[in-house]
Enzyme design. Structure first.
Site, short mmCIF file in Angstrom:
data_model
loop_
_atom_site.label_atom_id
_atom_site.label_comp_id
_atom_site.label_asym_id
_atom_site.label_seq_id
_atom_site.Cartn_x
_atom_site.Cartn_y
_atom_site.Cartn_z
CG ASP A 64 -1.83 1.12 1.33
OD1 ASP A 64 -2.68 1.21 0.44
OD2 ASP A 64 -1.72 1.93 2.27
CD GLU A 79 -5.33 1.21 -2.93
OE1 GLU A 79 -6.47 1.53 -2.62
OE2 GLU A 79 -4.34 1.46 -2.22
CB CYS A 100 -12.52 -6.48 7.72
SG CYS A 100 -11.79 -7.55 8.98
CB CYS A 106 -14.51 -11.12 8.74
SG CYS A 106 -15.03 -9.40 8.90
CB CYS A 130 -13.26 -5.46 11.77
SG CYS A 130 -14.60 -6.36 10.97
CB CYS A 142 -14.24 -10.40 12.72
SG CYS A 142 -12.88 -9.47 12.01
CG ASP A 194 -0.97 2.85 5.86
OD1 ASP A 194 -2.05 3.25 5.38
OD2 ASP A 194 -0.10 3.61 6.30
ZN LIG Z 1 -13.57 -8.22 10.22
#
Ligand SMILES: [Zn+2]
Length: 435
Positions: free
Chosen positions: A202, A290, A343, A346, A362, A365, A372
């Site tokens: 990233d 990216e 995330c 998950c 998150c 989860c 980053d």
């Molecule tokens: Zn998650």
């Protein structure tokens, strides 16, 4: 495989050579202005411009007929010829940009160049261009001492694995440089030394580069933030500059001081980027990055400094060809892939994640991870996913995408000097030619 590469050396000319360098730069500037004036005249009369070849023919007739141009013979004919080619390209790029066929910022109509207000530069497309370890030899200018050794290139030229296509001489902050565009025969390994190794990276604002590899190692390259560090100095020197009387010798000296700080800053940045990208390309077979809309982001004024500072585009361009030279590849995730908002644990996607939020938390989860690192992990997953069809495009050496982007623009690398290989003296800097 034949690859185009640039070799750049700082020059240490003698006073006589420096005068000759200035004279050539002046000749190139004169030719540009002369050509632009001819093009403007013709456009008023016939609604079209001259091509570089036409301009060169006109110039050859004019220079002998007009006694005011008797100085033409003091400089290499290349200085004029290449300036006409540059002008030709600038006019074509202007049209392309106007029609929306050119990526990046809108280009304006070519302007007249003014001594002291434009970059001093000229180019040789043909003639004797050599180097022998401590000097470079250029047409008309002869052997000029270089600041650093030219041995590496000299050796390649000697054993026939390199061929100089053109040489551009330019001045930055009172210093002259020559940049050779060289076609180099590179041995690209068939098989990667570490097959299967993947790193997701990233490119960031706070940290230049954050990555995570398939073994779970976090790679962190702190941006030197050279502008920000030197900003106080630059600001101070900039203020001092604006206080000096316009046109005074003190103002000119101060401008030189300012330019040297800028040049130093750029050097530090380029150095960090080169080292980081070389390291990544040698360590991993696949690097996933990216796709950033660099032109679009630079327009955002608040981010602009930090982003330009870190040289996003430059880093990705280097990753493109460096991975290839190591028998690897660069994969560019789709511009709209939400690598930051997803995330990595998950797969839940947040609706938004402001840039100042540096830690990804998150709700689904309970994952808590550096922003980053989370983004890099998502990119890594893309690279390791078996059914790689999820917004992935494999980048070519020049960093252009293979797949057209959703907006319907063709993904083409439009950096200056890359799109017109063969047509002018400047070949693509790192565009890979067929083996
Ligand atoms: Zn998650």
């Amino acid at each position: 495989m034949a690859v185009c590469q640039a070799y750049r050396f700082a020059l240490e000319p003698t006073p006589a050579q420096e005068r000759a360098l200035r004279s050539h730069a002046g000749a190139a500037r004169f030719a540009w202005n002369w050509g632009l004036a001819r093009c403007n005249e013709r456009y008023e009369a016939e609604g079209r411009w001259y091509s570089a070849i036409d301009l060169h023919k006109l110039w050859n007739a004019q220079k002998k007929a007009d006694p005011a141009l008797a100085w033409w013979g003091e400089n290499s004919k290349c200085a004029y010829q290449e300036a006409f080619r540059d002008l030709d390209r600038a006019l074509k790029d202007f049209i392309k940009s106007k029609k929306g066929e050119r990526k990046g910022r809108r280009l304006g109509f070519p302007r007249f160049k003014k001594r002291g207000k434009c970059r001093d530069s000229f180019r040789f497309g043909t003639g004797a261009m050599r180097c022998d370890g401590t000097t470079v030899t250029l047409p008309r200018l002869g052997a000029i001492r270089t600041h650093e050794s030219t041995r590496k290139l000299a050796r390649r030229l000697e054993n026939g694995t390199a061929c100089i296509l053109s040489a551009t001489v330019s001045r930055t902050a009172q210093r002259w440089f020559v940049s050779f565009t060289v076609e180099v025969e590179r041995a690209i390994p068939d098989r990667r030394a570490r097959p299967g190794s993947v790193a997701g990276i990233d490119l960031g604002v706070k940290t230049l580069l954050t990555g995570i590899d398939d073994a779970g190692n976090v790679i962190s390259v702190e941006g030197p933030k050279p502008y920000r560090q030197a900003l106080r100095k630059l600001r101070r020197e900039g203020r001092a500059h604006s206080r000096k009387a316009p046109g005074s010798a003190n103002r000119r000296k101060q401008a030189g001081r300012l330019a040297r700080i800028h040049a130093r800053v750029a050097n530090i940045r380029a150095d960090v980027i080169r080292k980081a990208t070389s390291d990544l390309a040698s360590r991993y077979e696949t690097v996933v990055a990216e796709d950033l809309n660099v032109a679009g982001m630079t327009r955002n004024r608040r981010l602009a400094r930090a982003i330009c500072d870190q040289g996003f585009g430059e880093a990705r361009r280097m990753l493109g060809y460096k991975t290839q030279w190591n028998g690897g590849r660069l994969i560019v995730a789709d511009r709209f892939y939400p690598s930051s908002k997803t995330c990595s644990g998950c797969g839940a996607v947040k609706a938004k994640l402001p840039l100042h939020v540096r830690v990804y938390v998150c709700e689904a989860c309970g994952l808590v991870l550096n922003r980053d690192v989370n983004a890099a992990a998502n990119l890594l997953h893309l690279g390791t996913a078996s059914g790689a069809g999820t917004g992935l495009t494999e980048a070519k050496a020049c960093g252009a995408q293979v797949r057209p982007s959703p907006a319907g623009h063709r993904a083409m690398n439009q950096e200056p000097g890359t799109a017109h290989a063969g047509k002018t003296g400047t070949a693509a800097r790192q565009q890979a030619a067929a083996a």
